[in-house]
Write a protein that holds these residues in place. Structure first.
Motif, mmCIF file in Angstrom:
data_model
loop_
_atom_site.group_PDB
_atom_site.id
_atom_site.type_symbol
_atom_site.label_atom_id
_atom_site.label_comp_id
_atom_site.label_asym_id
_atom_site.label_seq_id
_atom_site.Cartn_x
_atom_site.Cartn_y
_atom_site.Cartn_z
ATOM 1 N N ALA A 134 0.829 -1.208 0.000
ATOM 2 C CA ALA A 134 0.000 0.000 0.000
ATOM 3 C C ALA A 134 0.862 1.257 0.000
ATOM 4 O O ALA A 134 0.549 2.244 -0.683
ATOM 5 N N ALA A 135 1.962 1.227 0.757
ATOM 6 C CA ALA A 135 2.878 2.367 0.780
ATOM 7 C C ALA A 135 3.496 2.579 -0.603
ATOM 8 O O ALA A 135 3.657 3.721 -1.069
ATOM 9 N N LYS A 136 3.831 1.496 -1.261
ATOM 10 C CA LYS A 136 4.403 1.594 -2.610
ATOM 11 C C LYS A 136 3.387 2.160 -3.595
ATOM 12 O O LYS A 136 3.738 2.940 -4.496
ATOM 13 N N LEU A 137 2.115 1.769 -3.428
ATOM 14 C CA LEU A 137 1.068 2.302 -4.304
ATOM 15 C C LEU A 137 0.969 3.819 -4.147
ATOM 16 O O LEU A 137 0.810 4.548 -5.132
ATOM 17 N N LEU A 138 1.069 4.298 -2.902
ATOM 18 C CA LEU A 138 1.028 5.744 -2.667
ATOM 19 C C LEU A 138 2.217 6.448 -3.302
ATOM 20 O O LEU A 138 2.093 7.576 -3.795
ATOM 21 N N PHE A 162 -7.707 0.345 17.865
ATOM 22 C CA PHE A 162 -7.039 0.431 16.566
ATOM 23 C C PHE A 162 -5.941 -0.627 16.426
ATOM 24 O O PHE A 162 -5.282 -0.983 17.393
ATOM 25 N N HIS A 163 -5.765 -1.087 15.182
ATOM 26 C CA HIS A 163 -4.573 -1.843 14.800
ATOM 27 C C HIS A 163 -3.637 -0.813 14.152
ATOM 28 O O HIS A 163 -3.761 -0.499 12.972
ATOM 29 N N ASN A 164 -2.725 -0.289 14.955
ATOM 30 C CA ASN A 164 -1.939 0.871 14.530
ATOM 31 C C ASN A 164 -0.959 0.574 13.406
ATOM 32 O O ASN A 164 -0.441 1.497 12.769
ATOM 33 N N GLY A 165 -0.709 -0.712 13.150
ATOM 34 C CA GLY A 165 0.242 -1.068 12.100
ATOM 35 C C GLY A 165 -0.138 -0.529 10.738
ATOM 36 O O GLY A 165 0.742 -0.211 9.921
ATOM 37 N N VAL A 166 -1.440 -0.409 10.465
ATOM 38 C CA VAL A 166 -1.853 0.069 9.134
ATOM 39 C C VAL A 166 -1.492 1.540 8.921
ATOM 40 O O VAL A 166 -1.405 2.003 7.784
ATOM 41 N N LEU A 167 -1.261 2.269 10.019
ATOM 42 C CA LEU A 167 -0.888 3.679 9.887
ATOM 43 C C LEU A 167 0.537 3.830 9.360
ATOM 44 O O LEU A 167 0.924 4.913 8.902
ATOM 45 N N LYS A 168 1.295 2.747 9.422
ATOM 46 C CA LYS A 168 2.652 2.776 8.873
ATOM 47 C C LYS A 168 2.639 2.969 7.359
ATOM 48 O O LYS A 168 3.666 3.327 6.769
ATOM 49 N N ILE A 169 1.487 2.753 6.740
ATOM 50 C CA ILE A 169 1.373 2.982 5.293
ATOM 51 C C ILE A 169 1.742 4.422 4.977
ATOM 52 O O ILE A 169 2.545 4.700 4.077
ATOM 53 N N ALA A 170 1.142 5.370 5.719
ATOM 54 C CA ALA A 170 1.428 6.788 5.495
ATOM 55 C C ALA A 170 2.854 7.128 5.895
ATOM 56 O O ALA A 170 3.521 7.940 5.239
#
Length: 236
Positions: A134-138, A162-170
């Motif tokens: 997802a980070a690469k897509l951004l 929250f599952h805070n790991g998904v915030l690592k995308i940003a």
């Protein structure tokens, strides 16, 4: 005349089915097809109109004026991503979603071709692979990415942990974080059964710039976003 009406209804459906069959059911796409995005938005608009769902976006001016971002929201209903990708269609949201959604006939393949991503919530290693993708897509495309940090729907409408790991995308992509809440989607299924209109509101609370997102720990970022969401839900 009846044959003509039936053809007008069935031909677009048949066209969607045929187009969906051209999408690899397990392939991961690194860039979306504008054609399939148009199909997704067009069919979604018709479905929401038919179901009598009216969506209002508040705080649209708080969205970034340029560039893409990570979009987070509370999660109340299976209709959440549908109303959000349509209401914010100019931002080309690609959601991180559970595997079951990709098995939905026709729509499962349409969203796959629009770079929606499967996340394995039971396997941390596989989940992190999705975060990296997802980070690469951004970084590599103009698409925005949407996630629900709660990880599952809240059946009581109370914000779940929250599952805070998904915030690592940003953080990995060094992109802004858009914090929002959605309300009213939890009533859609019941309203459909009673032939009533559904009013859904998406409220953009805040956009955190990329620098602030990058410099915070994901746990602190999650606590901050969750508190903003709770306050907005309470206020509304």
């Amino acid at each position: 005349m009846l044959v003509g009406i039936a053809a007008l209804i069935l031909l677009p459906i048949l066209f969607l089915v045929v187009c969906s069959l051209l999408v690899g059911p397990r392939k991961e796409y690194d860039s979306e097809s504008r054609f399939y995005r148009a199909l997704l938005n067009g069919s979604t608009g018709v479905i929401l109109w038919f179901l009598r769902v009216r969506v209002t976006v508040r705080g649209r001016e708080k969205l970034p004026q340029s560039g893409n971002f990570l979009f987070i929201s509370n999660h109340r209903s299976n209709y959440d991503p549908i109303v959000q990708w349509y209401a914010l269609r100019e931002h080309r949201l690609s959601f991180v979603s559970k595997a079951a959604n990709f098995r939905i006939p026709v729509f499962g393949r349409l969203i796959r071709r629009c770079c929606f991503m499967v996340i394995d919530r039971k396997n941390p290693r596989n989940a992190m692979l999705t975060v990296n993708r997802a980070a690469k897509l951004l970084c590599d495309t103009e698409n925005c990415v949407g996630v629900y940090p709660e990880g599952t729907r809240s059946k009581t409408c109370v914000l779940l942990p929250f599952h805070n790991g998904v915030l690592k995308i940003a953080q990995k992509a060094e992109k802004p974080l858009v914090i929002s809440v959605v309300e009213g989607t939890e009533k859609i299924a019941r309203n459909i059964a009673h032939f009533r209109r559904s009013d859904v509101t998406i409220t953009i609370i805040e956009t955190m710039d990329a620098e602030n997102v990058k410099n915070m720990k994901s746990s602190a970022l999650g606590e901050y976003a969750a508190e903003l969401m709770r306050e907005m839900i309470k206020e509304n």
